[in-house]
Design a protein around this motif. Sequence first.
Motif, PDB file in Angstrom:
ATOM      1  N   PHE A 408      11.241 -34.454  27.029  1.00 26.61           N
ATOM      2  CA  PHE A 408      12.450 -33.936  26.774  1.00 26.61           C
ATOM      3  C   PHE A 408      12.338 -32.661  26.142  1.00 26.61           C
ATOM      4  CE2 PHE A 408      12.506 -38.490  26.045  1.00 26.61           C
ATOM      5  CZ  PHE A 408      13.538 -38.786  26.885  1.00 26.61           C
ATOM      6  N   PRO A 409      11.612 -31.544  27.076  1.00 30.20           N
ATOM      7  CA  PRO A 409      11.270 -30.293  26.560  1.00 30.20           C
ATOM      8  C   PRO A 409      12.385 -29.472  26.240  1.00 30.20           C
ATOM      9  CG  PRO A 409      11.219 -30.441  28.842  1.00 30.20           C
ATOM     10  CD  PRO A 409      11.456 -31.524  28.647  1.00 30.20           C
ATOM     11  N   GLU A 410      13.870 -29.766  26.389  1.00 32.60           N
ATOM     12  CA  GLU A 410      15.048 -29.058  25.964  1.00 32.60           C
ATOM     13  C   GLU A 410      15.536 -29.447  24.435  1.00 32.60           C
ATOM     14  OE1 GLU A 410      16.649 -33.124  27.549  1.00 32.60           O
ATOM     15  OE2 GLU A 410      15.001 -31.749  27.865  1.00 32.60           O
ATOM     16  N   ARG A 411      14.965 -30.526  23.929  1.00 32.78           N
ATOM     17  CA  ARG A 411      15.442 -31.059  22.879  1.00 32.78           C
ATOM     18  C   ARG A 411      14.812 -30.388  21.730  1.00 32.78           C
ATOM     19  NH1 ARG A 411      16.484 -37.541  24.342  1.00 32.78           N
ATOM     20  NH2 ARG A 411      17.509 -36.963  26.054  1.00 32.78           N
ATOM     21  N   GLU A 412      15.610 -29.374  20.951  1.00 36.82           N
ATOM     22  CA  GLU A 412      14.808 -28.338  20.188  1.00 36.82           C
ATOM     23  C   GLU A 412      14.574 -28.993  18.841  1.00 36.82           C
ATOM     24  OE1 GLU A 412      19.128 -28.609  18.879  1.00 36.82           O
ATOM     25  OE2 GLU A 412      18.084 -28.409  20.825  1.00 36.82           O
ATOM     26  N   GLN A 413      15.089 -30.032  18.330  1.00 34.99           N
ATOM     27  CA  GLN A 413      14.789 -30.681  17.189  1.00 34.99           C
ATOM     28  C   GLN A 413      13.376 -31.308  17.358  1.00 34.99           C
ATOM     29  OE1 GLN A 413      16.747 -32.087  19.206  1.00 34.99           O
ATOM     30  NE2 GLN A 413      16.492 -34.304  19.388  1.00 34.99           N
ATOM     31  N   LEU A 414      12.733 -31.864  18.500  1.00 28.60           N
ATOM     32  CA  LEU A 414      11.567 -32.374  18.809  1.00 28.60           C
ATOM     33  C   LEU A 414      10.451 -31.201  18.465  1.00 28.60           C
ATOM     34  CD1 LEU A 414      12.053 -34.546  21.856  1.00 28.60           C
ATOM     35  CD2 LEU A 414      11.904 -35.331  19.604  1.00 28.60           C
ATOM     36  N   TRP A 415      10.653 -30.134  18.977  1.00 26.16           N
ATOM     37  CA  TRP A 415       9.732 -29.096  18.580  1.00 26.16           C
ATOM     38  C   TRP A 415       9.508 -28.856  16.992  1.00 26.16           C
ATOM     39  CZ3 TRP A 415       6.729 -28.092  22.326  1.00 26.16           C
ATOM     40  CH2 TRP A 415       6.922 -28.252  23.615  1.00 26.16           C
TER      41      TRP A 415
END
Length: 484
Positions: A408-415
């Motif tokens: 899920f590269p679009e989920r900013e909170q994971l980064w």
Amino acid sequence: MKHRLRRWARGVAAASLLPLSVQPAAANEQPLPTFGGPGGGLISEQQELEIGQQVLRSLRRSAPQIRDPLTTDYVYTLMHRLLPSVPLRDRDLTVILIDSPNLNAFAVPGNVVGINGGLFLSSTSEQQFASVMAHELAHLSQRHFARRLEQQESAAPMALAGMIAGIVLSAVTKSDIGVAAIAGTQALSIQNMLQYSRAHEQEADRIGMQIMADAGLDPRGMPAMFEQMMEQNRLQGNYVPEYLSTHPLTQSRVADTWARVEQYPDNEIPDSLEYHLVRARMQAHYTVPPATAVGKFLELRQRPEGEHNPAIRYGLAVAYLADQQPEPAAKELKGLLSEHPGRITFQVTLAQALLKTGQPQEANALMQQALKRNPDNYPITDMLAQTELASGDANAAAAALKTLTRQFPEREQLWLRLAEAEGQARNIVGVHRARAEYEILMGDLQAARRQLLEAQDKVAPGSPVHQTVTERLHAVSNALSRQR
């Protein structure tokens, strides 16, 4: 006017957009593309995609979001059930969950669907909930937004950036406030753009019901949901829910959908248990203070049907957790798991309770076992990362989060969470790379470039990591050059 609007669209897009599908440097990297491409009508599909990306960045910066993996996973699962039946050429779709108890859902160009958490509160069945999603997907499939823009051609010109701002503000506030916040004569045009016409609504109703039927859901959920909305509107007096301000609903439209639905077989399709579990989770989330939620669910639990209703019992456990009572929450969840072995929602929530009772090792073991039975499951992997951090293994937590950022590269909170885990693991290069991907998603390319320069400076020249970082830095620098 068509040529002028095309120039505005290209200018706004080229000035600030990075595609959501850009993969992080750790994955198989694709260079950041140059925008443009074939036109098509007043606003091309490529321009719609670019608009969608800008809307997403604006929402990430401005809107409170539901980041709960269990809720997110349910919504995406339901969306993927509907998507094969949607007449869309491009089914790469993004759902954003707005953390608001108000009833609202919206679709914007670029295959972006927004849903308020309040939709769980307003719908009483999965069929009703799915009907709103199907309706919004129908709007996307028919490109109603672009068609509204065609109809507005004779009106005063409207800058694309202002139109996007109106959409974003309407998603996070009452629509009249969102429109009023935009200065100048654009406000009326934006309001007209946000409000679908009667013909478009009827078309979305018809196509949405067909989507539901093809997906094995009950199209009767749509008129039932409309009746639910109208009843809520009557009870709320002068306050008009935002959804009804942008999707005009009349008694004749409700009657029309009831008439249309008669063409479908009268099959009673049961709701999934997962819908009612997530709905109970949202009910607990939006009931404040948490002690009030505990009281409400305890009252339901003590009724004859409450003892045998897993959604009520689960809602009570979630309310206990919100009220900082993890022990009774864990007891309730263990009872549910004994009756529903392997239920992911119960396992993940029990792990949360175990963490709060100071048992990180037990929570970690529970998630390790669950992941073996359900490889790559999002909520399990997310909770596993939390249990690894709580157990003191930051490297394992970072590994779990890297798995999620690949999925899920679009989920900013994971980064952001990956950056935190890398920091605790003392992997400073990993911190900079994760922060760079976060900044890209937020639209701050200067900050992303600074993070990548820091990472490049800390790795040995000629190493594979140095090469990967350099390639990513080159892509971001090129995107920055196109902005100037």
